[in-house]
Every structure is written in C-alpha cells, then in structure tokens.
Design a protein around this motif. Structure first.
Motif, short mmCIF file in Angstrom:
data_model
loop_
_atom_site.label_atom_id
_atom_site.label_comp_id
_atom_site.label_asym_id
_atom_site.label_seq_id
_atom_site.Cartn_x
_atom_site.Cartn_y
_atom_site.Cartn_z
N ALA A 1 -0.60 -1.56 12.24
CA ALA A 1 -0.68 -2.15 10.91
C ALA A 1 -0.07 -3.55 10.89
CB ALA A 1 -0.06 -1.27 9.82
N ALA B 1 4.46 0.66 8.31
CA ALA B 1 3.07 0.52 7.86
C ALA B 1 2.11 1.27 8.76
CB ALA B 1 2.71 -0.96 7.80
N TYR C 1 -4.97 5.76 1.99
CA TYR C 1 -3.77 5.30 2.67
C TYR C 1 -2.57 5.28 1.73
CZ TYR C 1 -0.97 2.03 5.51
OH TYR C 1 0.02 1.43 6.23
N SER C 2 -2.73 4.71 0.54
CA SER C 2 -1.56 4.63 -0.33
C SER C 2 -1.20 6.01 -0.87
CB SER C 2 -1.73 3.59 -1.44
OG SER C 2 -2.68 4.01 -2.36
N TRP D 1 -10.49 3.64 2.15
CA TRP D 1 -9.34 3.42 3.02
C TRP D 1 -8.05 3.17 2.24
CZ3 TRP D 1 -6.80 3.76 7.32
CH2 TRP D 1 -5.88 2.79 7.70
N HIS D 2 -8.06 2.20 1.35
CA HIS D 2 -6.80 1.86 0.67
C HIS D 2 -6.31 2.99 -0.25
CE1 HIS D 2 -5.85 -2.16 2.04
NE2 HIS D 2 -7.16 -2.36 2.10
N ARG E 1 0.83 7.75 1.84
CA ARG E 1 2.19 7.23 1.94
C ARG E 1 3.04 7.65 0.74
NH1 ARG E 1 2.90 2.86 5.29
NH2 ARG E 1 3.51 1.39 3.68
N LYS E 2 2.42 7.81 -0.40
CA LYS E 2 3.17 8.29 -1.55
C LYS E 2 3.61 9.74 -1.32
CE LYS E 2 1.29 9.44 -5.53
NZ LYS E 2 0.35 9.18 -6.61
N PRO F 1 -11.00 6.85 6.93
CA PRO F 1 -11.85 6.66 5.74
C PRO F 1 -12.69 5.39 5.84
CG PRO F 1 -9.60 7.14 5.11
CD PRO F 1 -9.59 6.87 6.57
N ARG F 2 -13.64 5.28 4.94
CA ARG F 2 -14.52 4.10 4.93
C ARG F 2 -13.72 2.86 4.52
NH1 ARG F 2 -15.47 6.76 0.00
NH2 ARG F 2 -15.17 5.38 -1.79
N LEU G 1 -6.33 11.80 6.99
CA LEU G 1 -6.63 11.22 5.68
C LEU G 1 -7.87 11.88 5.10
CD1 LEU G 1 -6.15 7.46 6.57
CD2 LEU G 1 -4.68 8.83 5.11
N ASP H 1 -0.35 5.65 8.97
CA ASP H 1 -1.54 5.62 8.12
C ASP H 1 -2.39 6.88 8.25
OD1 ASP H 1 -2.71 5.37 10.61
OD2 ASP H 1 -3.27 3.27 10.38
N ASP I 1 0.81 -1.21 0.00
CA ASP I 1 0.00 0.00 0.00
C ASP I 1 0.85 1.26 0.00
OD1 ASP I 1 -2.71 0.16 -0.36
OD2 ASP I 1 -3.18 -0.74 1.58
N PHE J 1 -3.44 -4.10 6.65
CA PHE J 1 -3.84 -2.72 6.90
C PHE J 1 -5.32 -2.63 7.21
CE2 PHE J 1 -0.39 -2.50 3.72
CZ PHE J 1 0.55 -1.84 4.50
#
Lengths: 89, 474, 432
Positions: free
Chosen positions: B91, C278, C299-300, C295-296, C303-304, A86-87, C289, C281, A15, B84
């Motif tokens: 995490a 990790a 999250y990514s 979420w994903h 982190r980027k 977030p969701r 966020l 987040d 991720d 995650f």
C-alpha cells in the motif's frame, strides 16, 4: 483545531472506516492531540534528521522465492494462482 | 491559434535488467512463469519483511545518469508514496521524491528543426507494482486478479522538461533514449512492458493534460497526435481545455478522461525508514560508459564510409548496430544499403526484431550480391524466404541453397546483357553515331563489350544483342 | 538431537495468545530455556496476530531473524504473548483479544505494549521473553511487573520479521527476571542481519560486571518534573543514592528538548504507522474481502471491522501529520525536534557514562483507569526520548510503592548497551 469535516476527509484519505456515530468522539480526541502537537510548530528550523550510515546495499544475487502455494497460503480468496480482490474500475 | 506551440514533457518508466528485484532476491525473469511464483515475504509485502537495496540497480541508474549528463546528488534517499491499489503490495511504493538520484541532464535529439537539446529534470529509482487483471463484466460480478511476480522489479523514472514541440519530436526523443539505454546494457527493450510513458501535453497558454498508460513506442506518437488534435479542436470551438489526467486506450488509438486533477491523490510522501540514504555521487567517476549512439554514428561514417542517413538508422538500436558491424566486412556499402533499406523494411513488415535474421546467412547473401551471382530482385526474394522460414519456426536455408533450389543464379546471358547495357550507357557518342547510320559505331560498341568481359563472349551474338537493344530504344 | 517439553501454563493473567503444548528444542546456549515471543514477531507456522482481528488466522511462512536465532540457540519457544494491538498502547488493554492482567495485582494493568511478555516472565510461566519497544513498550511493562527489560541501541537487533509499527523508533529486546539472564538472552539475539539495512555489526557477548566504581551518572531534571508521581521520584532517588554508595558519581543536567519529545514521538510513530498498517487490505492475508463490493468500500469496511479504535485513531493522526498542508507543521518539525533530543543526549553524554531516572511516571494503572488518549500518551514521556535518539535503555526494579514495583531506567550511549547492563547489574546485586 480540526473539524469533523477534516476528520472525515482524512479518514477517507486513510481509507479507515469511521461510522457517523464515531465522528464526534474522533474529532474531539484528534483535536486534543493535534493541539498538543502544536508545540512543534514553534520550532523554526526545519532541520533534517541526520543519518550517519549510508549506502547499505545488497549484491544482485537471486535467492529462492516462495512457492505459489506458500505465497497464497494466507490469502482470503484466490483464483488460478492469483490473489482475488474486489473490482477497482 | 494554429501557430500556438505544442508543449510536451515526458515521464518514462523503464525496467532495469538486473538479475534480482529492487529490494529482494526474487528473480526478475518472470515473464513466462505462473503467477505468484517469483514472490517472497518482501515483494508480497508480508508483515515484518524489510527491503534491501540492490546495488546493481543503483549502478545501472548511475550509468544512465552519466550518459544523460546528469548531476548525481550528493545524498539521495528513498521515500514512500502512499496509495491504495490491490497490486501495490505494501500500500505504498518505495520511490524517490525530493532527493532523487540524479538531476539536470540533457539528451541531444534530431528535432523538428535540426539538432536539439532536451533537458532531463531528474532520474529516480523505484519499484514496479504487481499486475492486476480485471475480470468479469457485470458491475457486481467484476473483480480483480493480482499477480505479484512483477512487484519489485527495479524501475528508473526519467522526467524531461517540457522541451518537446510535437508528437514526432517526442517519438524521436524516445527512440534516442531507448537506443542510449540499450547501449548502456541496463534495459531490454524487447520485454513486454519494459518501457512505459506518461506524457504532459498542452497547447501554449492552455491547461496541461497528463496522458497515462502509454506502453509502446508507437503508442506515444499516436496518443500525442490524438491529444494535439483533440485540444486544438476544443480551442478552435472556443471551449476550454480541462486540466485532467487521461488514459490512452491503445486498441482504439484515443485518450479518455480518467480523473480530474482535483481528485488527485495526496500521496503523503515521507522518507522510507527501513532504508538508509545513498551517497554515490563519487561512484560515477569510475563508471566507464560504452560508446553511445552519437559516437557510433560518427564512427560508422568514418570507418565504413556509410551515408549520414544510413549511419543514423544503423545506430538507432544496439542490436542493429552490432548486426551491421558483424556483416559489414563483406562489403560495408552493400551491407549498409541492404540492412537499412531492405532488411529493416522486411523485418518491420513481419513485426520482427533484428534477432530474426541470422548474421551468417545475411553475410552470405551480401557476398552473393557483391559477386554479381544474383540479381537484386533475387536477393530480395531470398531475404523474404529466409524470414518467412524463421516465422514458420523452420531452420532457415542458406542463401546459396535457395539460389540452387529455385535456380536464381544469374545466367551468363544475364551477365552479358548487363555489360551490353553498361556500354550503351557509357558511350553516348557511339550510340548517337549508330542512330545516325554509322555502322562502324556498332563494331566499336561490340569491341567495348568484348573488352569488358575480357573476350569471353561471341562477337556475333553481341552484335545481335546490341542491335536489338539500340533499335528497341528508338 | 531435538528434545521435547510440554507447555501447559496456568495462564490466569492472559499473558499468552498462543501456546505450544509440545515444544521441540535443540542444543545451544539457551537449550531448553523457555522463551515467550511477543505476537508482533513472525513465527513460521505459528499464528501471529499483533493482537488484532485483522491478522486473525495469519500464519507467517517465515521466521523473524530473532526467532531463527533463538531456535538455533536451542531455546524452547513456548508461545506468543498478548500486547496492545500493533504495539499501540501502554497497558495491553488495547488487545483485540482482551487485556493481560498484572500478576502482582490483577486489578492493575501489566503495562504495555509488551504486557503479555512481561506478565509471562513475572508470573514464572516461562524463563524469559522477547518484546519490542517503540516508545517504552519493553521498559514500561518491565517496570510495572517488576522485571528487567532492555531496549537495545537502534540497529543492534534485527527487526526483520517484526511487524512494523514505527520502523525508525522500535527495537526488539530481551525481558527477564534478572540482569544476568537478560544478558544471556541478549547475546543470542543481537547482531547484524543482511536483511535489515538498519542493523550494524555489533554483536553482544558481555558478561555483566557489578563494578561501577567511578561511573558517571547524569540526572535529567525534567525526568523528575511535572507529571511524575513524587513517591516514584523518591524511590528512584534512593536507588541513585545506592549507586553512589557503590562508587558512582551523580551530576544533574537539563534537557530542553523534553518539551517537544512526546509530540515528536507521537507524530513520528503515528505517521509511520499510518503507512505501515495500510497493507492490511485483506488481499494477501487477513480475512478475504467481499468481492461484490468496490475496492475502496470493501477495504475501508475491512479496516473498520479489523482495527480497534486506538489503531484507527493513530492511523488518522498519522495521516493528518503526513497530509498536504500538515506535513510541514507536524512530520517535518517532529524530525527537527528529534534531532534536538539527540543533540541533548549527545551533549550530556560528553560528560557522563549513563543517564538514570524513573522508567515510568507512576506505578501500574488500574484497569480502565486511563481512558483519554492524550492522558495515556503522557505516560510515555520518560521512555520515548531513548527511542527518538536510538540510544539503549534498560529498566530494572528499584523498589515498591503500595507493593507495586517501580522501575529504574538507565539510558546509555550509542552501542554502549554493556554499560547500562553493568549498571543495572550492580544495582540488582546490591539488592532492593
């Protein structure tokens, strides 16, 4: 040798966002490093790392917690004492 | 196809009732508290914090391992399970992977075809994640609220071999396991979410389905029954069963597909570098196990003379067994019948646990029944009144006070009538003579009742009562 | 009685990320000694960023164990120093907030990852500094900046509060301009901590002694082999001759595990890092966020934006090493190699008291000189073995090439930090 596809997959698993424009560079660099790591695979034993110390434990005693305010103090967003994220569904 | 076996294996997560969390000193007593108040740098996963293993959690897990006849590994270790999710504070979850604390155990249950041994694959320790509350309705409006009070509560995961053959057997296994854990005093079954179950279920020869998120005992049988029916229906229609993970939706009593196995996470387990290995196999020798359900059941039969069925029921939970032992001195047989056959039903009906019934009141009730002061019907009424008063939050009345208030005392008339009935039942020959017209038979019966009540009745009145009863029977 | 000193350094080398203009300090063995703390060590109420955008604004609600010890000893903590983001680098160029410069030549790097700590001490902005060493991060900048830096035996200093990069390898350690001062600082921070399971109860209360008569020193041939600048090797060999003149006996050894060491190190540290990092987040700390995203995605994206390229590269390398299908080839074999390195050290240490060689294969690089990751990693080859084995190692200045300092690395037996400190002290007393 890893492919751009491998890198994309692993970046997704981790991720950690990688832009399309970065894929070629990451693939080249990771390939180089992973190739260097290949020397490890010439080792035939799968020996575990020996750890001399063991059973380092604490007694079951309650110690003070942070306050709700302290717990939340670094959060980006909160709501009613909760952290807001977030969701997921 | 109908006779193809159902194959079930369970993974049970159970919170241990230590005082502090698995890896930090925060209190585990969080249930009625504001979110994020039982939290510290460790269980919030703040950068730089480090875990430290709670010794009592190890001891509790070893107790369970010993009670389930497991082999304790010479060396076990903690690993990180990486994935995650907002409620996963670091995490990764600190758990045990290829070196669990205990392996290869067994538990005897009352199976579908008699006594049965269910094999335990492994028992390992891990930490509970926090709790997510899913908010909002519209897609973009949805968000998650996270509370880390639960994060770090010690859990044991008990994994069984696929030895169970029906949802009912699965329920029986869980009941037995729960009782065992209670007897060991490592677990509080009454706390919400203290036991969660994942089940693997398949019809022999077909793909296996994992059902997650079953958080109540009753849910397990329901979820599995639904799943057996669903899978058998698919097979009957000639459709394949997909290898997948499904979620149990408790409110609707169904399972729904969540993600297919192909998409399953790669958890990248590796040994937790901040913790050292455990070498605790020698500790088990010094662990003294308390009396476990099977032993207590045998003792109840021996010591109190209760039936095998009653003994099983009464030892099915620690508090229930303790309750029975506290009320048994009044009259073991009556106490067993009234606890197992009446009280439990009334408790169930009200969604109560045994704690709701004050022992001293129940003991008093048994004494009233024993002394023939009240009828069975009145006793049930008194039981209900007490429990209803508890439900309303009132201090419950003493049985004698209820008897007095409602005038439930057996009148002497009741007693005499009871004896008349008994004599009629005991003397079939005299009764037959009476029906044959022999009037001396009536005198004989009056004499028998007089003997029973040691002369404390009026013979003329007895004569009338007997005649009424016998003539009614014709 | 708390005292106050004002701290307004002329930080022309960008050693500090945060400075404390008015520092309070108390009584104790380090009363009034100005200490700079690397920015990956948690300081209650003071921003702690690991030189990463992802932790910008993060204020720890607690002190790292070493910070509490420093405060108790009366030290004046004057600020937080620059570093390679999360400790991932050998030059301090990988800081999200710009590089630190070498005080001896501003066109060169100060080394890394504790480059800010080394530069602050070398340029006299503070008396001493605390760094952390995962694969050379104290010794490398100590060598490049011409100061003394110690990586203690693993377990001798608590890591509680050190923002983890690679837990099984790293230690917090002292940095100073001379051995005696370093020793004083070390005596304050060493010791058991009930919150760090990997610490042992071995406090340090040693007075350095310059008498090394009869000390047996091992030389590892591979430490002078391919990739090592011959001029650096020459300077170090002269230093060894000096030690011999002081009564030490030198003997040569080989270390076959050296050919696996760098891979074992990078596989281990990137694996652990991929898991450690990790948690950033954006939920409990860090920039919030975007809750309109899933979420994903959120999250990514976070982190980027939040991690630099080298950090993301190492997360990806570590994820490879642990992933199904790669674990057996990389992570597991790295542990085997690690045990081989330990076995090699153990074998040599049956014969000798310390091992000595160069700290770094070269002098400080020019800014921007190393751009290829693998070339950069190769610079750590001489420092990582001590981390893999957990043994103590110190770097002490031993000469100069083109007016840039060279570090002499002395590696010791487990928990024999005293011996390498004595050896460094003896050498230092003899003068360069």
């Amino acid at each position: 040798m890893v492919t751009a596809e491998d890198v994309r997959k692993v970046a997704k698993l981790a991720d950690v966002g990688i832009d399309d424009s970065e894929i070629a560079e990451f693939t080249r660099q990771c390939s180089g490093v992973l190739e260097y790591f290949e020397i490890l695979d010439t080792l035939d034993q799968n020996q575990q790392l020996y750890r001399e110390r063991y059973n380092i434990l604490r007694e079951d005693e309650v110690t003070p917690s942070l306050s709700q305010e302290e717990s939340l103090q670094n959060a980006g967003q909160t709501e009613k004492g909760f952290f807001k994220a977030p969701r997921v569904m | 196809m109908e006779d193809r076996e159902t194959i079930i294996g369970l993974e049970i997560h159970c919170q241990l009732n230590t005082k502090s969390k698995m890896f930090c000193g925060c209190s585990t007593d969080f249930r009625d508290n504001e979110p994020n108040t039982h939290t510290c740098p460790v269980c919030l996963g703040l950068p730089g914090s480090m875990p430290m293993v709670n010794k009592r959690a190890i001891e509790f897990a070893l107790k369970v391992g010993k009670a389930l006849n497991c082999t304790i590994r010479e060396e076990s270790e903690f690993s990180r399970k990486n994935y995650f999710y907002p409620d996963l504070n670091k995490a990764y979850q600190i758990t045990q992977y290829d070196k669990p604390l205990a392996e290869w155990g067994k538990l005897l249950i009352d199976g579908d075809n008699g006594e049965k041994e269910v094999k335990i694959t492994r028992i390992h320790l891990e930490e509970d994640p926090g709790r997510s509350v899913h908010m909002g309705t519209t897609d973009r409006g949805k968000y998650t609220l996270v509370d880390y009070n639960r994060a770090g509560i010690p859990l044991i995961e008990i994994v069984t071999e696929p030895d169970l053959r029906s949802p009912k057997e699965a329920r029986k296994f869980l009941n037995k396991l729960r009782a065992t854990l209670e007897y060991l005093n490592v677990f509080d079954s009454e706390k919400e979410g203290s036991l969660r179950v994942d089940a693997n279920i398949s019809i022999k020869g077909s793909e296996r389905v994992e059902v997650k998120n079953i958080s109540s005992y009753k849910g397990v049988e329901k979820a599995l029954t639904f799943e057996v029916t669903r899978q058998r229906n698919l097979l009957r229609r000639g459709q394949p069963i997909a290898r997948e993970t499904r979620h149990f939706v408790e409110t609707r009593g169904i399972t729904t597909s969540s993600r297919s196995k192909e998409e399953e996470n790669d958890y990248r387990y590796f040994p937790e570098p901040d913790l050292l290995p455990l070498r605790v196999s020698s500790w088990v020798e010094s662990i003294e196990l308390p009396e476990l359900p099977d032993a207590r059941r045998e003792r109840f039969i021996r010591q109190y003379g209760v039936s095998a069925e009653h003994a099983k029921t009464l030892t099915g939970g620690l508090k229930l067994a303790e309750f029975y032992e506290s009320v048994a001195p009044a009259d073991p047989a009556l106490a067993a019948t009234w606890t197992a056959d009446y009280l439990l039903g009334e408790l169930n009906y009200r969604d109560f646990t045994i704690d709701a019934m004050p022992e001293d009141l129940f003991r008093e009730l048994i004494k009233l029944i024993k002394s023939n002061a009240i009828t069975d019907k009145s006793a049930v009424e008194i039981l209900r009144i007490i429990l209803d008063e508890v439900k309303e939050g009132k201090g419950p009345e003493h049985p004698q006070a209820i008897v007095d208030r409602l005038g439930l005392a057996k009148s002497s008339e009741d007693l005499v009538m009871k004896m008349v009935e008994e004599v009629v039942a005991e003397q079939p020959a005299a009764v037959a003579d009476y029906y044959a017209g022999k009037m001396q038979a009536l005198n004989f019966l009056v004499g028998q009742v007089m003997k029973k009540c040691r002369g404390r009745a009026d013979p003329g009145h007895l004569n009338t009562l007997l005649k009424e009863l016998l003539d009614k029977k014709v | 009685m708390a005292k106050i000193l004002s701290f307004t350094p002329d930080d022309s080398v960008h050693a500090f990320l945060t400075t404390i203009p008015e520092v309070t300090y108390g009584e104790g063995p380090l009363s009034g000694v100005t200490v700079a703390v690397k920015d990956n060590i948690s300081t209650k109420g003071i921003e702690t960023t690991c030189a990463s955008k992802i932790l910008k604004g993060y204020i720890p609600p607690y002190d790292a164990h070493v910070v509490a010890l420093l405060k108790d000893a009366g030290a004046a903590i004057v600020g937080k120093t620059n570093m390679d983001e999360f400790g991932m680098g050998t030059t301090t160029e990988n800081s999200a907030f710009g590089p630190t410069l070498n005080p001896l030549d501003k066109n060169r790097v100060p080394g890394g990852s504790s480059g800010g700590s080394a530069a602050a001490v070398a340029s006299g902005l503070c008396d001493v500094a605390i760094g952390s060493d995962t694969g050379g991060s104290i010794r490398c900048p100590a060598a490049f900046c011409g100061i003394v830096g110690l990586k203690p035996t693993y377990g001798r200093v608590s890591r509680y509060g050190l923002i983890a990069y690679a837990n099984s390898l790293e230690q917090i350690g002292p940095m100073a301009r001379d051995v005696k001062t370093l020793s004083r600082l070390y005596s304050v921070i060493a010791g058991h901590d009930p919150r760090d399971a990997t610490t042992v109860n071995k406090p340090y209360s040693h007075e350095p002694s310059a008498n090394i008569e009869g000390l047996k020193i091992g030389i590892v041939e591979e430490f002078f082999g391919e990739g090592v600048n011959p001029r650096v090797a020459e300077v170090v060999k002269e230093a060894l001759a000096t030690l011999e003149s002081l009564g030490a006996v030198v003997k040569s050894y080989t270390m076959p595990s050296m050919k696996y060491a760098l891979s074992a190190y990078y596989v281990t540290c990137t694996s652990e890092a991929s898991s450690n990092l990790a948690r950033f987040d954006g939920v409990r700390y860090g920039p919030g966020l975007d809750s309109a995203k899933s979420w994903h995605d959120a999250y990514s994206e976070q982190r980027k934006e939040g991690f630099g390229k080298e950090v993301r590269r190492r997360i990806i390398l570590g994820t490879f090493s642990l992933a199904a299908g790669y674990y057996g080839r990389y992570y597991q074999k790295a542990q085997t190699a690690r045990q081989m390195v330990r076995d090699d050290f153990e074998r040599i240490f049956r014969d000798v008291d310390v091992i000595a060689g160069p700290t770094m294969p070269d002098i400080a690089f020019r800014l921007g000189e190393k751009s290829d990751p693998l070339q950069m990693y190769l610079a750590d080859i001489l420092t990582v073995p001590a981390n893999l084995a957990g043994v103590p190692a110190i770097s002490v200045p031993c000469g100069k090439i083109d007016s840039m300092p060279v570090g002499l690395q002395i590696i010791g037996k487990y928990f024999d930090d005293e011996k390498i400190i004595d050896t460094a002290f003896a050498f230092e007393q003899e003068g360069v």
